[in-house]
Enzyme design. Structure first.
Site, PDB file in Angstrom:
ATOM      1  N   ASN A   7      12.904  -3.576  -9.157  1.00 11.90           N
ATOM      2  CA  ASN A   7      12.049  -2.400  -9.311  1.00 11.90           C
ATOM      3  C   ASN A   7      12.977  -1.241  -9.651  1.00 11.90           C
ATOM      4  O   ASN A   7      13.622  -0.670  -8.788  1.00 11.90           O
ATOM      5  CB  ASN A   7      11.303  -2.170  -7.994  1.00 11.90           C
ATOM      6  CG  ASN A   7      10.360  -0.987  -8.068  1.00 11.90           C
ATOM      7  OD1 ASN A   7      10.331  -0.258  -9.064  1.00 11.90           O
ATOM      8  ND2 ASN A   7       9.598  -0.793  -7.010  1.00 11.90           N
ATOM      9  N   ARG A  95       9.102  -5.123 -11.908  1.00  6.78           N
ATOM     10  CA  ARG A  95       7.935  -4.269 -11.719  1.00  6.78           C
ATOM     11  C   ARG A  95       7.955  -3.181 -12.795  1.00  6.78           C
ATOM     12  O   ARG A  95       8.940  -2.466 -12.941  1.00  6.78           O
ATOM     13  CB  ARG A  95       7.987  -3.604 -10.350  1.00  6.78           C
ATOM     14  CG  ARG A  95       6.826  -2.670 -10.163  1.00  6.78           C
ATOM     15  CD  ARG A  95       6.981  -1.800  -8.959  1.00  6.78           C
ATOM     16  NE  ARG A  95       5.815  -0.931  -8.857  1.00  6.78           N
ATOM     17  CZ  ARG A  95       5.847   0.269  -8.325  1.00  6.78           C
ATOM     18  NH1 ARG A  95       6.958   0.763  -7.845  1.00  6.78           N
ATOM     19  NH2 ARG A  95       4.764   0.983  -8.252  1.00  6.78           N
ATOM     20  N   HIS A 184      -0.630   0.792  -8.542  1.00 10.38           N
ATOM     21  CA  HIS A 184      -0.535   0.009  -7.295  1.00 10.38           C
ATOM     22  C   HIS A 184      -1.309  -1.316  -7.407  1.00 10.38           C
ATOM     23  O   HIS A 184      -1.700  -1.892  -6.396  1.00 10.38           O
ATOM     24  CB  HIS A 184      -1.130   0.763  -6.084  1.00 10.38           C
ATOM     25  CG  HIS A 184      -0.384   1.987  -5.679  1.00 10.38           C
ATOM     26  ND1 HIS A 184      -1.018   3.142  -5.293  1.00 10.38           N
ATOM     27  CD2 HIS A 184       0.931   2.240  -5.573  1.00 10.38           C
ATOM     28  CE1 HIS A 184      -0.131   4.065  -4.972  1.00 10.38           C
ATOM     29  NE2 HIS A 184       1.072   3.535  -5.145  1.00 10.38           N
ATOM     30  N   GLY A 214       0.736   5.101   0.940  1.00  9.11           N
ATOM     31  CA  GLY A 214       2.186   5.205   1.173  1.00  9.11           C
ATOM     32  C   GLY A 214       2.576   6.622   0.825  1.00  9.11           C
ATOM     33  O   GLY A 214       1.805   7.552   1.049  1.00  9.11           O
ATOM     34  N   ARG A 245       2.008  14.790  -4.217  1.00  5.54           N
ATOM     35  CA  ARG A 245       1.085  14.904  -5.355  1.00  5.54           C
ATOM     36  C   ARG A 245      -0.275  15.414  -4.892  1.00  5.54           C
ATOM     37  O   ARG A 245      -0.782  14.968  -3.865  1.00  5.54           O
ATOM     38  CB  ARG A 245       0.897  13.536  -6.022  1.00  5.54           C
ATOM     39  CG  ARG A 245       2.080  13.108  -6.849  1.00  5.54           C
ATOM     40  CD  ARG A 245       1.876  11.705  -7.410  1.00  5.54           C
ATOM     41  NE  ARG A 245       2.966  10.844  -6.997  1.00  5.54           N
ATOM     42  CZ  ARG A 245       2.909   9.519  -6.967  1.00  5.54           C
ATOM     43  NH1 ARG A 245       1.811   8.889  -7.325  1.00  5.54           N
ATOM     44  NH2 ARG A 245       3.948   8.819  -6.584  1.00  5.54           N
ATOM     45  N   GLY A 334       2.810   2.175   3.890  1.00  8.24           N
ATOM     46  CA  GLY A 334       3.448   2.897   4.995  1.00  8.24           C
ATOM     47  C   GLY A 334       2.483   3.584   5.957  1.00  8.24           C
ATOM     48  O   GLY A 334       2.506   3.350   7.160  1.00  8.24           O
ATOM     49  N   GLY A 336      -1.009   3.497   5.747  1.00 10.00           N
ATOM     50  CA  GLY A 336      -2.147   2.612   6.025  1.00 10.00           C
ATOM     51  C   GLY A 336      -1.837   1.577   7.088  1.00 10.00           C
ATOM     52  O   GLY A 336      -2.678   1.237   7.921  1.00 10.00           O
ATOM     53  N   GLU A 337      -0.592   1.078   7.101  1.00  8.17           N
ATOM     54  CA  GLU A 337      -0.230   0.043   8.069  1.00  8.17           C
ATOM     55  C   GLU A 337       0.128   0.610   9.434  1.00  8.17           C
ATOM     56  O   GLU A 337      -0.015  -0.062  10.450  1.00  8.17           O
ATOM     57  CB  GLU A 337       0.975  -0.765   7.540  1.00  8.17           C
ATOM     58  CG  GLU A 337       0.611  -1.671   6.380  1.00  8.17           C
ATOM     59  CD  GLU A 337       1.847  -2.201   5.645  1.00  8.17           C
ATOM     60  OE1 GLU A 337       2.903  -2.372   6.281  1.00  8.17           O
ATOM     61  OE2 GLU A 337       1.731  -2.433   4.424  1.00  8.17           O
ATOM     62  N   ASN A 338       0.660   1.841   9.446  1.00  6.55           N
ATOM     63  CA  ASN A 338       1.240   2.356  10.687  1.00  6.55           C
ATOM     64  C   ASN A 338       0.493   3.491  11.357  1.00  6.55           C
ATOM     65  O   ASN A 338       0.762   3.793  12.519  1.00  6.55           O
ATOM     66  CB  ASN A 338       2.664   2.865  10.407  1.00  6.55           C
ATOM     67  CG  ASN A 338       3.577   1.740  10.010  1.00  6.55           C
ATOM     68  OD1 ASN A 338       3.793   0.812  10.778  1.00  6.55           O
ATOM     69  ND2 ASN A 338       4.100   1.797   8.794  1.00  6.55           N
ATOM     70  N   GLU A 388       4.778  -6.150  -2.107  1.00  4.59           N
ATOM     71  CA  GLU A 388       4.754  -6.150  -3.568  1.00  4.59           C
ATOM     72  C   GLU A 388       5.824  -7.069  -4.151  1.00  4.59           C
ATOM     73  O   GLU A 388       5.609  -7.697  -5.176  1.00  4.59           O
ATOM     74  CB  GLU A 388       4.909  -4.711  -4.092  1.00  4.59           C
ATOM     75  CG  GLU A 388       3.625  -3.913  -3.880  1.00  4.59           C
ATOM     76  CD  GLU A 388       3.782  -2.411  -4.056  1.00  4.59           C
ATOM     77  OE1 GLU A 388       4.336  -1.777  -3.131  1.00  4.59           O
ATOM     78  OE2 GLU A 388       3.366  -1.886  -5.090  1.00  4.59           O
TER      79      GLU A 388
HETATM   80  P1  ADP Z   1       6.301   4.199  -1.016  1.00  3.57           P
HETATM   81  O1  ADP Z   1       6.511   2.722  -1.226  1.00  3.57           O
HETATM   82  O2  ADP Z   1       5.122   4.758  -1.773  1.00  3.57           O
HETATM   83  O3  ADP Z   1       7.519   5.039  -1.104  1.00  3.57           O
HETATM   84  P2  ADP Z   1       5.638   3.483   1.727  1.00  3.57           P
HETATM   85  O4  ADP Z   1       4.488   2.555   1.565  1.00  3.57           O
HETATM   86  O5  ADP Z   1       6.926   2.938   2.201  1.00  3.57           O
HETATM   87  O6  ADP Z   1       5.817   4.401   0.465  1.00  3.57           O
HETATM   88  O7  ADP Z   1       5.168   4.648   2.748  1.00  3.57           O
HETATM   89  C1  ADP Z   1       6.016   5.701   3.075  1.00  3.57           C
HETATM   90  C2  ADP Z   1       5.244   6.694   3.929  1.00  3.57           C
HETATM   91  O8  ADP Z   1       4.659   6.026   5.040  1.00  3.57           O
HETATM   92  C3  ADP Z   1       6.141   7.743   4.563  1.00  3.57           C
HETATM   93  O9  ADP Z   1       6.275   8.854   3.725  1.00  3.57           O
HETATM   94  C4  ADP Z   1       5.385   8.102   5.827  1.00  3.57           C
HETATM   95  O10 ADP Z   1       4.524   9.186   5.561  1.00  3.57           O
HETATM   96  C5  ADP Z   1       4.546   6.904   6.127  1.00  3.57           C
HETATM   97  N1  ADP Z   1       4.932   6.181   7.348  1.00  3.57           N
HETATM   98  C6  ADP Z   1       5.897   5.254   7.499  1.00  3.57           C
HETATM   99  N2  ADP Z   1       5.943   4.846   8.787  1.00  3.57           N
HETATM  100  C7  ADP Z   1       5.000   5.528   9.460  1.00  3.57           C
HETATM  101  C8  ADP Z   1       4.547   5.559  10.808  1.00  3.57           C
HETATM  102  N3  ADP Z   1       5.080   4.797  11.727  1.00  3.57           N
HETATM  103  N4  ADP Z   1       3.528   6.389  11.111  1.00  3.57           N
HETATM  104  C9  ADP Z   1       2.970   7.183  10.177  1.00  3.57           C
HETATM  105  N5  ADP Z   1       3.340   7.191   8.891  1.00  3.57           N
HETATM  106  C10 ADP Z   1       4.339   6.385   8.539  1.00  3.57           C
END
Ligand code: ADP
Length: 402
Positions: A7, A95, A184, A214, A245, A334, A336-338, A388
């Protein structure tokens, strides 16, 4: 098969070597600050296992070619590496962000494919130019390995005209291909596929709203396994409130700023892409910092969270209307998962539409797929980690086996 997934960004290269038989990651690495005075490389062999070997380099990395060569040296290093020779790599999966209307599937690279990626540079100047750098370097380094490109836009090529057309003069579509493309795609497709297998339903019968949050974010309506609408547009700027953005704004904002603030198109573009979103609203673009600030009473941080989650909810609701029947809403990436707070707020008040989440389960952290809706929720809500790189490796293998 051993597939190297690349990537390539404007000043970075993310790479992963995967064994597609076991779907395990052999090496995971990141080259950063290419072209700056000092560059970084972090290479993890056998990541996430007891045998993990982490190597860090700090040295000038003038170009992508140097970055990739350094990475290959580490991958094949007798002590820190995982393979003896680069010829053991069976294929490369790249990618690429923008494939325009030319690609709805992963594709083996040839001169024509490169020409189309080049033709899409105006649609994604930074991204596609960087991908081409990565592809050229990789073709030089691996002249005998097949190279496959997987486009972020490909999955969305099934979106019908009524959803991808902008209501602009038709010539702009005919002559300049100005339309909604969506991004995405690899992630939306991957989590939809995972959802189908978890629910034991063929993907072709699945209706799902996938919410990728993310640093960039987009939401997709997937009907019978196919993307039918998505929140990003001609570029990844449209739609949700992202890290830096703006997402959707009145298009008249541009004219207003140009006329009244004397801003140039370049300045407006930079502002909307790099100085807006969460960062623009509260000065922070990492959701973790925003939550900390809210705890301390920072009102602008709270507004940023509210604007973001309200926008998420509007798109989720809109896409439930687009789909009619929804099997599941899936959160990934990031945030969505956390981030259970963002998930909760993005779905609050949707109970009458059949969406109820179990707050206790929602607050759990899991690396595995987790169902966060209540038993009586008509629509299932899941958190499914995206991957991905694995998706690109799988697609690379599939294309080559055809
Ligand atoms: P990308 O691949 O688009 O760079 P990611 O999917 O890795 O992004 O997501 C990054 C973002 O996820 C970070 O900027 C942060 O805002 C958020 N993030 C990561 N971990 C956590 C967490 N534990 N709690 C809340 N937000 C989180």
């Amino acid at each position: 098969m051993k597939v190297l997934v690349i990537n390539s960004g404007s000043s970075s290269i993310k790479y992963q070597l995967l064994d597609t038989d076991t779907e395990s990651v052999m090496v995971n690495g990141l080259v950063e600050r290419i072209g700056e005075d000092m560059g970084d490389l972090k290479n993890k062999a056998h990541p996430d296992t007891d045998g993990e070997v982490v190597t860090k380099l700090e040295q000038p990395i003038p170009d992508h070619s140097t970055g990739m060569r350094l990475a290959i040296d580490l991958i094949t290093d007798p002590e820190k590496g995982v393979i003896a020779d680069k010829s053991e790599i069976d294929a490369i999966g790249h990618r690429v962000v923008h494939g325009g209307e030319g690609f709805s599937q992963p594709t083996i690279i040839d001169d024509e494919v490169i020409a189309i990626i080049e033709a899409c540079v105006p649609l994604a100047p930074l991204h596609n130019a960087a991908s081409l750098d990565g592809i050229r370097v990789s073709m030089e380094l691996f002249p005998d390995a097949p190279q496959v490109v997987v486009f972020d836009t490909a999955f969305h090529q099934t979106i019908p005209a009524h959803a991808f057309m902008y209501a602009l003069p038709y010539e702009l579509y005919e002559n300049d291909r100005i339309r909604r493309y969506g991004f995405h795609g690899t992630s939306h497709k991957f989590v939809a596929g995972e959802m189908a297998s978890i629910l034991g339903k063929p993907l072709e019968e699945l209706n799902v709203v996938t919410v990728h949050l993310g640093n960039g974010g987009s939401i997709t309506a997937i009907k019978n396994g196919k993307s039918v609408d998505t929140s990003m547009g001609l570029t990844p700027l449209e739609g949700l409130v992202m890290g830096t953005r703006s997402g959707d704004v009145d298009p008249a904002v541009h004219a207003f700023l140009a006329r009244n603030k004397n801003m140039s198109i370049e300045e407006i573009d930079t502002m909307l892409n790099k100085q807006s979103g969460l960062k623009g609203l509260c000065g922070m673009n990492d959701m973790r910092d925003i939550h900390d600030a809210i705890e301390k009473g920072d009102e602008r941080a709270k507004i940023a969270l509210d604007v973001q989650t309200y926008r998420n909810k509007k798109y989720i609701g809109a896409y439930m209307a687009v789909l009619g029947c929804v099997d599941a809403i899936v959160f990934t990436a990031g945030i969505g998962e956390n981030d259970d707070i963002v998930r909760r707020e993005s779905l609050s008040g949707l109970e009458c539409l059949g969406v109820k989440i179990d707050e206790k389960i929602n607050a759990q952290r899991a690396k595995e797929p987790l169902k966060i809706s209540t038993i009586d929720s008509a629509v299932a809500v899941w958190v499914i980690p995206t991957n991905e790189e694995l998706a690109i490796a799988r697609e690379t293998r599939e294309v080559l086996s055809k």
